[in-house]
Design an enzyme around this catalytic site. Structure first.
Site, PDB file in Angstrom:
ATOM      1  N   ASN A 150       0.807  -1.227   0.000  1.00 33.14           N
ATOM      2  CA  ASN A 150       0.000   0.000   0.000  1.00 33.14           C
ATOM      3  C   ASN A 150       0.838   1.275   0.000  1.00 33.14           C
ATOM      4  OD1 ASN A 150       0.714  -0.607   2.689  1.00 33.14           O
ATOM      5  ND2 ASN A 150      -0.948   0.659   3.450  1.00 33.14           N
ATOM      6  N   GLU A 248       3.675  -4.938  12.380  1.00 33.46           N
ATOM      7  CA  GLU A 248       2.755  -3.802  12.167  1.00 33.46           C
ATOM      8  C   GLU A 248       1.631  -4.320  11.286  1.00 33.46           C
ATOM      9  OE1 GLU A 248       3.321  -1.081  13.760  1.00 33.46           O
ATOM     10  OE2 GLU A 248       5.317  -1.668  14.424  1.00 33.46           O
ATOM     11  N   CYS A 282      -3.129   1.730   6.283  1.00 38.86           N
ATOM     12  CA  CYS A 282      -3.479   1.047   7.538  1.00 38.86           C
ATOM     13  C   CYS A 282      -4.069   2.010   8.552  1.00 38.86           C
ATOM     14  CB  CYS A 282      -2.229   0.385   8.111  1.00 38.86           C
ATOM     15  SG  CYS A 282      -0.872   1.561   8.277  1.00 38.86           S
ATOM     16  N   GLU A 461       7.702   0.971  15.778  1.00 40.78           N
ATOM     17  CA  GLU A 461       8.706   1.499  14.865  1.00 40.78           C
ATOM     18  C   GLU A 461       8.888   2.977  15.178  1.00 40.78           C
ATOM     19  OE1 GLU A 461       6.782   0.205  11.076  1.00 40.78           O
ATOM     20  OE2 GLU A 461       8.566  -1.049  10.889  1.00 40.78           O
TER      21      GLU A 461
HETATM   22  P1  NAD Z   1       0.148  -9.200   3.394  1.00 40.35           P
HETATM   23  O1  NAD Z   1       0.214  -9.661   4.805  1.00 40.35           O
HETATM   24  O2  NAD Z   1      -0.612 -10.014   2.424  1.00 40.35           O
HETATM   25  O3  NAD Z   1       1.600  -9.065   2.770  1.00 40.35           O
HETATM   26  C1  NAD Z   1       2.601  -8.239   3.339  1.00 40.35           C
HETATM   27  C2  NAD Z   1       3.962  -8.773   2.965  1.00 40.35           C
HETATM   28  O4  NAD Z   1       4.132 -10.049   3.577  1.00 40.35           O
HETATM   29  C3  NAD Z   1       4.169  -9.001   1.466  1.00 40.35           C
HETATM   30  O5  NAD Z   1       5.508  -8.704   1.141  1.00 40.35           O
HETATM   31  C4  NAD Z   1       3.913 -10.491   1.315  1.00 40.35           C
HETATM   32  O6  NAD Z   1       4.553 -11.073   0.220  1.00 40.35           O
HETATM   33  C5  NAD Z   1       4.480 -11.028   2.614  1.00 40.35           C
HETATM   34  N1  NAD Z   1       3.917 -12.305   3.059  1.00 40.35           N
HETATM   35  C6  NAD Z   1       2.691 -12.816   2.813  1.00 40.35           C
HETATM   36  N2  NAD Z   1       2.552 -14.010   3.420  1.00 40.35           N
HETATM   37  C7  NAD Z   1       3.715 -14.265   4.069  1.00 40.35           C
HETATM   38  C8  NAD Z   1       4.190 -15.316   4.892  1.00 40.35           C
HETATM   39  N3  NAD Z   1       3.415 -16.361   5.173  1.00 40.35           N
HETATM   40  N4  NAD Z   1       5.430 -15.236   5.399  1.00 40.35           N
HETATM   41  C9  NAD Z   1       6.212 -14.168   5.152  1.00 40.35           C
HETATM   42  N5  NAD Z   1       5.821 -13.125   4.375  1.00 40.35           N
HETATM   43  C10 NAD Z   1       4.591 -13.171   3.850  1.00 40.35           C
HETATM   44  O7  NAD Z   1      -0.374  -7.714   3.474  1.00 40.35           O
HETATM   45  P2  NAD Z   1      -0.693  -6.755   2.270  1.00 40.35           P
HETATM   46  O8  NAD Z   1      -1.977  -7.187   1.658  1.00 40.35           O
HETATM   47  O9  NAD Z   1       0.517  -6.585   1.410  1.00 40.35           O
HETATM   48  O10 NAD Z   1      -0.885  -5.374   3.030  1.00 40.35           O
HETATM   49  C11 NAD Z   1      -2.094  -4.939   3.535  1.00 40.35           C
HETATM   50  C12 NAD Z   1      -2.140  -5.115   5.031  1.00 40.35           C
HETATM   51  O11 NAD Z   1      -1.042  -4.433   5.623  1.00 40.35           O
HETATM   52  C13 NAD Z   1      -3.370  -4.514   5.661  1.00 40.35           C
HETATM   53  O12 NAD Z   1      -3.868  -5.404   6.621  1.00 40.35           O
HETATM   54  C14 NAD Z   1      -2.844  -3.255   6.319  1.00 40.35           C
HETATM   55  O13 NAD Z   1      -3.612  -2.799   7.411  1.00 40.35           O
HETATM   56  C15 NAD Z   1      -1.494  -3.682   6.741  1.00 40.35           C
HETATM   57  N6  NAD Z   1      -0.616  -2.533   6.965  1.00 40.35           N
HETATM   58  C16 NAD Z   1      -0.265  -2.229   8.249  1.00 40.35           C
HETATM   59  C17 NAD Z   1       0.536  -1.129   8.498  1.00 40.35           C
HETATM   60  C18 NAD Z   1       0.943  -0.761   9.899  1.00 40.35           C
HETATM   61  O14 NAD Z   1       1.815   0.076  10.060  1.00 40.35           O
HETATM   62  N7  NAD Z   1       0.360  -1.359  10.912  1.00 40.35           N
HETATM   63  C19 NAD Z   1       0.993  -0.346   7.436  1.00 40.35           C
HETATM   64  C20 NAD Z   1       0.608  -0.694   6.140  1.00 40.35           C
HETATM   65  C21 NAD Z   1      -0.188  -1.797   5.907  1.00 40.35           C
END
Ligand code: NAD
Length: 481
Positions: A150, A248, A282, A461
């Protein structure tokens, strides 16, 4: 067709398997690049390169490490326009947003931690009994960073900058949905002559490349930003290996609007809080709780603003709402709108897939959607949608507002709008969220602790929190006569 590459040990390379993933432009729905489909060999190579680079990098004076980060920041700044365009193309976000938020923030991340490198200090604790403790903080070694789609370059640099500043060598796995700016950043590392192996970028799928990174025995810590379910999987894999973890995760953030708020500003800012980046931040406020006396007036003004949002080609300067990240995500968002209807929600505006003309005819666009008439505890109001969908909920008392604001499994952020200062402090202290904004939203100071409570994650962070996360503390206690 553009082919991206991994950046390992200072060199670009395809995946060892020769496999590729497709990279789509959300605005057109068409594949426009290929990304390495990396797996174990690639990750092993990257970790080994990082291990080789660690002795020299960790021995490099901290101020010099900071100078390297400044050098990279200057290159990102030089390429701001190119990177903003790449980010917009890869993620579907409006180019104006990428230019004003994403890329400048990547520069700011690098500069902030460049300065932190030279200013990080350890504590000492003197004892009356005639002893002094001092705490050594050493880099961990090789660390892994996993970032989401995102805010691609923004969060990629938010993780790697403190890790590098603290003297670690890093392997990053960017989201497979938005690999482009991480690749371009690696090109800048090469151009800068950044020491080989200190930063490695391995592209690929989460359950494949990501899992290998999480489980790798030589990787001492994982800094992850992404979904809550993924965070749970990472925690389960990393816990038996006693790795340091910063998670996060997702959110379902409330915006609390009181009748005594500055009406014009509150409407304007709650629109921004709800729909920035198509609601794919997020920190977005996706549940707006409004004091009943103000409800009808707020709703009408809010909806009028949403109807006026310009949805269009993300590469057009005037676009305010771009495309959502993928076909699957589009279907997820539309699915939640259908669920909201089944739960009794009334769609005040939006509610459908948006169809554009020309090059964006097959793009993944959703109309910004506002829904009312849903209880706080229905699924629509409990689960993270992460798209351009927001609900409006009237409340009667402060206690009710706080209970409903806190009444989800998440606890990432909240914003609160009122002119009554006492009330603001009182409520802020009761909200279960890691970040609480009063009469503002997403006003970020990079020194403050950033992270969530409950299912929004663990660890913080930002500022010294990040520098502490990426170092190991060892206390030395010296007795003197
Ligand atoms: P996601 O969890 O699908 O993927 C995030 C990252 O993790 C990607 O690089 C993905 O390839 C990797 N990944 C996926 N499965 C994995 C596994 N089993 N082991 C290791 N790595 C793995 O999330 P997304 O769809 O890319 O992002 C959206 C989510 O991120 C939303 O839930 C959003 O709220 C959250 N987000 C949180 C913050 C925060 O600061 N808290 C900031 C931005 C986004």
């Amino acid at each position: 067709m553009l082919k991206l590459a991994n950046y390992i040990g200072g060199q670009f390379a395809p995946a060892a398997s020769g496999g590729w993933l497709e990279d789509f432009e959300p605005a057109t729905g068409r594949m426009y690049a290929r990304t390495p489909d990396s797996h174990k060999t690639d990750m092993d190579n990257a970790v080994a390169a990082a291990q080789r680079a660690f002795p020299a990098w960790s021995a490099t004076p901290a101020v010099e490490r900071g100078e390297w980060l400044h050098k990279l920041a200057a290159l990102v700044e030089r390429d701001l326009e190119k990177l903003a365009r790449a980010e917009s193309t890869d993620s579907g976000k409006p180019i104006a947003l990428a230019r004003s938020v994403d890329i400048p923030r990547a520069v700011a991340n690098l500069r902030f931690f460049a300065a932190a490198a030279g200013q990080f200090a350890s504590e000492s604790h003197a004892m009356e009994s005639g002893a002094i403790n001092y705490t050594l903080r050493s880099p961990l070694g090789v660390v892994g960073c996993i970032s989401p789609w995102n805010l691609p370059l923004y969060l990629f640099t938010w993780k790697l900058a403190p890790a590098l500043a603290a003297g670690n060598c890093v392997v990053v796995k960017p989201s497979e949905l938005t690999p482009m700016t991480a690749y371009l950043f690696a090109e800048l590392c090469l151009e800068a002559g950044f020491p080989a192996g200190v930063l490695n970028v391995v592209h690929g799928l989460g359950p494949k490349a990501g899992t290998v990174l999480v489980e790798h025995p030589a990787v001492k810590a994982i800094s992850f930003t992404g979904g809550t379910r993924t965070g749970a999987d990472i925690a389960a894999r990393a816990a038996p290996k006693f790795k340091k973890l910063s998670l996060e995760l997702g959110g379902k953030n409330p915006t609390l609007v009181f009748a005594d708020c500055d009406f014009g500003r509150t409407v304007q800012e709650s629109v921004r809080a709800a729909f920035s980046n198509q609601g794919e931040i997020c920190l977005c406020g996706s549940r707006i709780l409004i004091e009943r006396d103000l409800y009808a007036r707020f709703r009408d003004a809010f909806v009028a603003h949403i109807r006026a949002l310009r949805l269009g080609d993300p590469l057009e300067e005037s676009t305010e709402q771009g495309a959502v990240i993928s076909e699957a995500h589009l279907q997820k968002v539309l699915g939640y709108i259908e669920l909201a209807k089944k739960e009794g929600g009334k769609i005040l505006c939006g509610g459908r897939r948006a169809r554009l003309d020309g090059r964006c005819a097959d793009g993944w666009f959703t109309e910004p959607t506002v829904i009312e008439n849903l209880p706080y505890d229905c699924r629509t109001n409990q689960e993270e949608i992460f798209g351009p969908v927001v609900t409006l909920i009237p409340f009667d008392t402060e206690d009710e507002a706080v209970a409903w604001a806190n009444g989800t499994p998440y606890g990432l952020a909240a914003s609160l709008w009122s002119r009554d200062t006492s009330r603001c402090h009182r409520i802020a202290a009761r909200l279960e969220a890691g970040l609480i904004w009063v009469n503002c939203w997403m006003l970020r100071d990079l020194r403050v602790p950033m992270g969530g409570v409950k299912q929004s994650g663990t660890g913080r962070e930002g500022g010294w929190e990040a520098m502490r996360f990426f170092t190991e503390a060892r206390n030395v206690c010296v007795k003197y006569e």
